[in-house]
Each structure stands twice: as structure tokens, then as C-alpha cells.
Scaffold this active site. Structure first.
Site, PDB file in Angstrom:
ATOM      1  N   ARG A  78      30.651  46.492  33.615  1.00 40.31           N
ATOM      2  CA  ARG A  78      31.211  47.051  34.845  1.00 40.31           C
ATOM      3  C   ARG A  78      32.491  47.802  34.492  1.00 40.31           C
ATOM      4  O   ARG A  78      33.485  47.199  34.085  1.00 40.31           O
ATOM      5  CB  ARG A  78      31.500  45.931  35.847  1.00 40.31           C
ATOM      6  CG  ARG A  78      32.140  46.411  37.143  1.00 40.31           C
ATOM      7  CD  ARG A  78      32.314  45.257  38.130  1.00 40.31           C
ATOM      8  NE  ARG A  78      33.011  45.715  39.327  1.00 40.31           N
ATOM      9  CZ  ARG A  78      34.234  45.331  39.700  1.00 40.31           C
ATOM     10  NH1 ARG A  78      34.908  44.441  38.976  1.00 40.31           N
ATOM     11  NH2 ARG A  78      34.787  45.808  40.798  1.00 40.31           N
ATOM     12  N   HIS A 122      38.926  51.881  41.612  1.00 39.82           N
ATOM     13  CA  HIS A 122      39.629  50.648  41.267  1.00 39.82           C
ATOM     14  C   HIS A 122      41.130  50.947  41.241  1.00 39.82           C
ATOM     15  O   HIS A 122      41.793  50.783  40.223  1.00 39.82           O
ATOM     16  CB  HIS A 122      39.130  50.087  39.933  1.00 39.82           C
ATOM     17  CG  HIS A 122      39.421  48.633  39.723  1.00 39.82           C
ATOM     18  ND1 HIS A 122      38.470  47.731  39.303  1.00 39.82           N
ATOM     19  CD2 HIS A 122      40.558  47.916  39.891  1.00 39.82           C
ATOM     20  CE1 HIS A 122      39.002  46.527  39.199  1.00 39.82           C
ATOM     21  NE2 HIS A 122      40.285  46.619  39.544  1.00 39.82           N
ATOM     22  N   GLU A 167      37.879  45.652  45.823  1.00 44.56           N
ATOM     23  CA  GLU A 167      38.911  44.895  46.539  1.00 44.56           C
ATOM     24  C   GLU A 167      39.790  45.740  47.461  1.00 44.56           C
ATOM     25  O   GLU A 167      40.998  45.889  47.233  1.00 44.56           O
ATOM     26  CB  GLU A 167      39.795  44.137  45.538  1.00 44.56           C
ATOM     27  CG  GLU A 167      39.045  43.119  44.710  1.00 44.56           C
ATOM     28  CD  GLU A 167      39.937  42.314  43.766  1.00 44.56           C
ATOM     29  OE1 GLU A 167      39.442  41.342  43.187  1.00 44.56           O
ATOM     30  OE2 GLU A 167      41.134  42.659  43.618  1.00 44.56           O
ATOM     31  N   ASN A 295      34.434  39.091  43.932  1.00 39.18           N
ATOM     32  CA  ASN A 295      35.450  38.710  42.948  1.00 39.18           C
ATOM     33  C   ASN A 295      36.099  37.415  43.415  1.00 39.18           C
ATOM     34  O   ASN A 295      36.527  37.326  44.573  1.00 39.18           O
ATOM     35  CB  ASN A 295      36.530  39.788  42.820  1.00 39.18           C
ATOM     36  CG  ASN A 295      36.005  41.085  42.226  1.00 39.18           C
ATOM     37  OD1 ASN A 295      34.863  41.168  41.795  1.00 39.18           O
ATOM     38  ND2 ASN A 295      36.855  42.101  42.188  1.00 39.18           N
ATOM     39  N   TYR A 297      38.684  33.932  42.172  1.00 32.75           N
ATOM     40  CA  TYR A 297      39.536  33.270  41.201  1.00 32.75           C
ATOM     41  C   TYR A 297      40.040  31.899  41.654  1.00 32.75           C
ATOM     42  O   TYR A 297      40.048  30.948  40.887  1.00 32.75           O
ATOM     43  CB  TYR A 297      40.746  34.162  40.870  1.00 32.75           C
ATOM     44  CG  TYR A 297      40.370  35.443  40.178  1.00 32.75           C
ATOM     45  CD1 TYR A 297      40.260  35.499  38.805  1.00 32.75           C
ATOM     46  CD2 TYR A 297      40.111  36.597  40.901  1.00 32.75           C
ATOM     47  CE1 TYR A 297      39.895  36.672  38.150  1.00 32.75           C
ATOM     48  CE2 TYR A 297      39.744  37.780  40.266  1.00 32.75           C
ATOM     49  CZ  TYR A 297      39.636  37.807  38.887  1.00 32.75           C
ATOM     50  OH  TYR A 297      39.255  38.967  38.251  1.00 32.75           O
ATOM     51  N   GLU A 360      33.715  39.806  39.364  1.00 31.04           N
ATOM     52  CA  GLU A 360      34.878  39.347  38.594  1.00 31.04           C
ATOM     53  C   GLU A 360      35.028  37.847  38.772  1.00 31.04           C
ATOM     54  O   GLU A 360      34.934  37.331  39.898  1.00 31.04           O
ATOM     55  CB  GLU A 360      36.189  39.997  39.060  1.00 31.04           C
ATOM     56  CG  GLU A 360      36.364  41.455  38.720  1.00 31.04           C
ATOM     57  CD  GLU A 360      37.732  41.987  39.161  1.00 31.04           C
ATOM     58  OE1 GLU A 360      38.688  41.176  39.305  1.00 31.04           O
ATOM     59  OE2 GLU A 360      37.834  43.201  39.388  1.00 31.04           O
TER      60      GLU A 360
END
Length: 454
Positions: A78, A122, A167, A295, A297, A360
Site C-alpha cells: 500500500r 495521504h 484518515e 486503520n 492502533y 494500517e
């Protein structure tokens, strides 16, 4: 070797990066300036005063980097295209040298049997468009549609999937509300105009991909939040609802249901009158997508009490982030793999029918090159193992997840934190540009080969 957790047949394994974070070569071959060039060169904006001028020098080392990907067994990569490398002024004639770089990169990947997944935005907005209002200006969405068509037309015969935006939460709230990302504004009304214009850009981008590259898939990548209330008090529970609204539903509902959430509109009536929403916009935004990128985390806990929070939640003037309990990554983010399962199950429940791709997931730790010339990042392996296990739990419960991209392939310029945080499974020595496989890279290579956790 015993495979303890096997992923579905055909599950796709990859790694992710982003243009400004790795490419360097910011003044070469006709590339124009982006908002991140401006921001990173402004004193006080980046914690260690570094920039993306060189970063990991991928622009000059892409063949070496793709060979490294192949050695790890990556099935997909990606990448993101730098808008100012392709259209330096944000609109007008394309820069052929910029398009040619990405064409050569795609060919190199395909020669190594690595499927390219291309993100069109991005965060590196051409500075000329920011000078005209950036994402607060509706015209930026139209210019994005034109740019998306150029890239899809040039690369679409070889690219598996185009992702419009990465995002938009960050672009809108960190860029226009908290001001910690480019362009560094602190205006809530601007932030919500940016939300809408980013979503409109996505819809126009999908239309461009469909027109220029009918054989490719179209997607968007969000960073949905797993939000918890700091307590069971009515005020904290309402703060949780509010943050879920401005983090998740404000993006997911128009994308997949064709409307902004009524409670979010009500929450923000003191900030904006939503006059930037024009007739037909929501139909454009709701253009069908083939996949939703996720994504993820760390979870977040919020409160309505400003004295109990450590900082305001980005995009809000009524909710505050509560300091989490450990264990932590080097970013200070709580490590809690089970929250990943919870989030994915929620997405499948509330927004069924769209396959998910984990675009991600990863962690920064304080990596050290040891005397044996290694980077023994067992803490990163533990993080990845835990989150892959949580992902597998979600799949077992019926969530349709098609693949996983680790963040990141290599250490890179971590935005306002500069070169101070390392997310890569490959270590980059920024003085020599030497690449070293960390232990996590070897471990991840084995996961790919086994299609599971061993």
C-alpha cells in the site's frame, strides 16, 4: 512449526507506507510544495525540527525497497501518490515525470508479484490549493476529482485498488481543529467544512476511478475509534456518544447510509450551520465502494469533565481524552488487542455488506541497533501477534476482513513527531539510508508464509 491460528485462504498480507513519509526528493523532477513541506519547515511545528526533505529516500531507492518487500514475501504493498508530484500546482497539466515515477514503481512491484494498492491522498495537499483555502474550500474537492482521474487513467490498467483518502479524521481535525498537523489551523468551523469537502472529494474520486480505471476497485480508508466512557455517569456516556459521532458516524453514515447523523448535526449547531452541504453532495459521497480500509492502533477513553481529561478530543469542545493505563507503545498509546475485535465486530454489525481491509496496524517502540547489527524488537512482535490474534477472533465471529497491511514497512517521517518515532518492521539509518530487517520483519515474513500465527 505448528500453525496455531490460520487465516482464510486467499487472505492478503502486505505492508503500508505514505509518500511524504518515505519518498524525499521534494524538489526533484517537477514536484511542487505540499502543506507538509511548509509545515515541517516552520519552526516549532515538528518536535525534532526534522522534515520529509529526504526521509527514507525511497524516491531514489524504490527498486532496492521493492526487492526487500519481495524477500519478505509481501503479497501486496500500500503506497500513496504525492498529489504535488503529479499536479504540482494542485490543478492544471500533470507533471509527466511524477506520473512516470509511480508507473515505474507499480511495474517494479508487479515484476515481483506484489499487488499495488494506491492511496490517492495521504495528507500532502499541494500548497497552492491550501493558499486558496485548502479543505475549507469546496473547489479543492473538484480539483481532487481531476487529479484522481489522471492517476487512475495512468495506473489503472495495473493497480488492484485505489483508495481515495487516508484518515480524513486526521486531515480535518488535526489539520484544522487542534492544529498539530498541516496546515496547522485551530478553528472548529473550518474543521467541519473540511470533513464535508474531504468526503465530497472521496465521492468525486470514486467516480473518477470508475470512469478511468473500470477494472480497479475503489475504497476509502478511515481510522474508526473504539471509544469508551471514563465512567458510567450520564455526562461521560454522552461524551462517548458525541465522540463516536464525530469520529466514526460522521464519516461512515454519509459514506454508507447517505446522511449525516442527526445527533451530530445537533451537537454542532453552535459550530456550523452545515450550509456547505449542497444538493446532490450526499448522493455523490455515497457512491458504492468495493472495500472499506480500517486503520487501528489503540482505544480511547473520554470524559465530559475538563479537569479529568488530559486534552480536548480533536474536533470537540465538549469531550476530553482521559490518560490511559498501560501497557503502552512509544507513542503513549495503550496496547489492548481485544479492542480491535470489538471495533471490527461493531463495524460489521452497523455497516454490513462492505468487505473490510486492515490498511494500517502497528506500533512504535524505542528500537536500538545492537552490537550484532540487529534490532530485537520483541515488543513489536508481541503487539502484532496480539492484534493479529484479535483480528482472527473477529473473522471467526463472522467479520468479513480480506487482508492486513502492517504499518509500516520501514521507519519514516512520523509527521509532527519527525524522525523521533519508529513504526517500521525495517530499520532505517537516516544518516546512511541503510535498511536493516528488524526481528519483527522476519517474524512477519513467517506469518505470511504460514498464512497464520505459529
Amino acid at each position: 512449526m505448528t500453525i496455531q491460528t490460520r487465516f482464510p485462504d486467499g487472505f492478503l498480507w502486505g505492508a503500508a507506507t505514505a509518500s511524504y513519509q518515505i519518498e524525499g526528493a521534494v524538489n526533484e523532477d517537477g514536484r511542487g510544495p505540499s502543506i507538509w513541506d511548509t509545515f515541517s519547515h516552520t519552526p516549532g511545528r515538528v518536535i525534532d525540527a526534522t522534515t520529509g526533505d529526504t526521509a527514507a529516500d525511497h524516491y531514489h531507492r524504490y527498486r532496492e525497497d521493492v526487492a526487500m518487500m519481495s524477500g519478505l514475501g509481501l503479497q501486496a504493498y500500500r503506497l500513496s501518490v504525492a498529489w504535488p508530484r503529479v499536479v504540482p500546482g494542485g490543478s492544471g497539466a500533470p507533471n509527466e515525470a511524477g506520473l512516470d515515477f509511480y508507473s515505474r514503481l507499480v511495474d517494479e512491484l508487479l515484476a515481483r508479484q506484489i499487488r499495488p494498492f494506491v492511496t490517492l491522498y495521504h495528507w500532502d495537499l499541494p500548497q497552492a490549493l491550501d493558499d486558496a483555502g485548502g479543505w475549507t474550500n469546496r473547489d479543492t474537492a473538484a480539483r481532487f476529482g481531476e487529479y484522481a482521474h489522471l492517476v487512475a487513467e495512468r495506473l489503472g490498467d495495473r493497480v488492484d485498488t485505489f483508495t481515495t483518502l487516508n484518515e480524513p479524521w486526521c486531515s480535518a481535525y488535526l489539520g484544522y481543529a487542534s492544529g498539530v498537523h498541516a496546515p496547522g489551523h485551530t478553528d472548529l468551523a473550518e474543521a467541519y467544512a473540511a470533513v464535508h469537502h474531504l468526503l465530497l472529494a472521496h465521492g468525486l474520486g470514486v467516480a473518477a476511478v470508475r470512469a478511468a480505471a473500470p477494472g480497479s476497485h475503489a475504497s476509502i480508508t478511515l481510522n474508526p475509534a473504539m471509544v469508551r466512557a471514563a465512567s458510567d455517569s450520564p455526562a461521560d456516556l454522552d461524551a462517548m456518544r458525541h465522540v463516536d459521532g464525530i469520529s466514526n458516524r460522521i464519516f461512515l453514515d454519509p459514506l454508507l447510509h447517505g446522511a449525516y447523523p442527526a445527533d451530530v448535526i445537533d451537537d454542532l449547531k453552535h459550530v456550523t450551520d452545515w450550509s456547505f452541504v449542497a444538493d446532490g453532495d450526499l448522493a455523490t459521497i455515497q457512491a458504492p465502494i468495493d472495500m472499506l480500509g480500517v486503520n487501528y492502533y489503540t482505544p480511547v477513553s473520554v470524559t465530559a469533565d475538563p479537569t479529568a481529561g488530559v486534552l480536548p478530543y480533536p474536533g470537540s469542545d465538549k469531550a476530553y481524552i482521559v490518560a490511559p493505563e498501560g501497557p503502552f507503545t512509544a507513542m503513549g498509546w495503550r496496547i489492548e488487542p481485544g479492542s480491535f475485535t470489538e471495533l471490527l465486530v461493531r463495524l460489521q454489525r452497523d455497516y454490513p455488506g462492505v468487505p473490510l481491509m486492515i490498511t494500517e496496524n502497528g506500533a512504535a517502540f524505542d528500537d536500538v541497533v545492537t552490537p550484532d547489527d540487529g534490532v530485537h524488537d520483541g515488543d513489536r512482535i508481541d503487539y502484532l501477534r496480539g492484534h493479529l490474534g484479535a483480528l482472527h477472533d473477529a473473522i471467526e465471529s463472522g467479520v468479513d476482513v480480506r487482508g492486513y497491511f502492517v504499518w509500516s514497512l520501514m521507519d519514516n517521517f512520523e509527521w509532527a513527531l519527525g524522525l523521533s518515532k519508529r513504526f517500521g518492521i525495517v530499520h532505517v539509518d537516516y544518516e546512511t539510508q541503510q535498511r536493516r530487517l528488524k526481528d519483527s520483519a522476519t517474524w512477519y515474513s513467517a506469518v505470511i508464509a504460514a498464512n497464520g500465527l505459529t
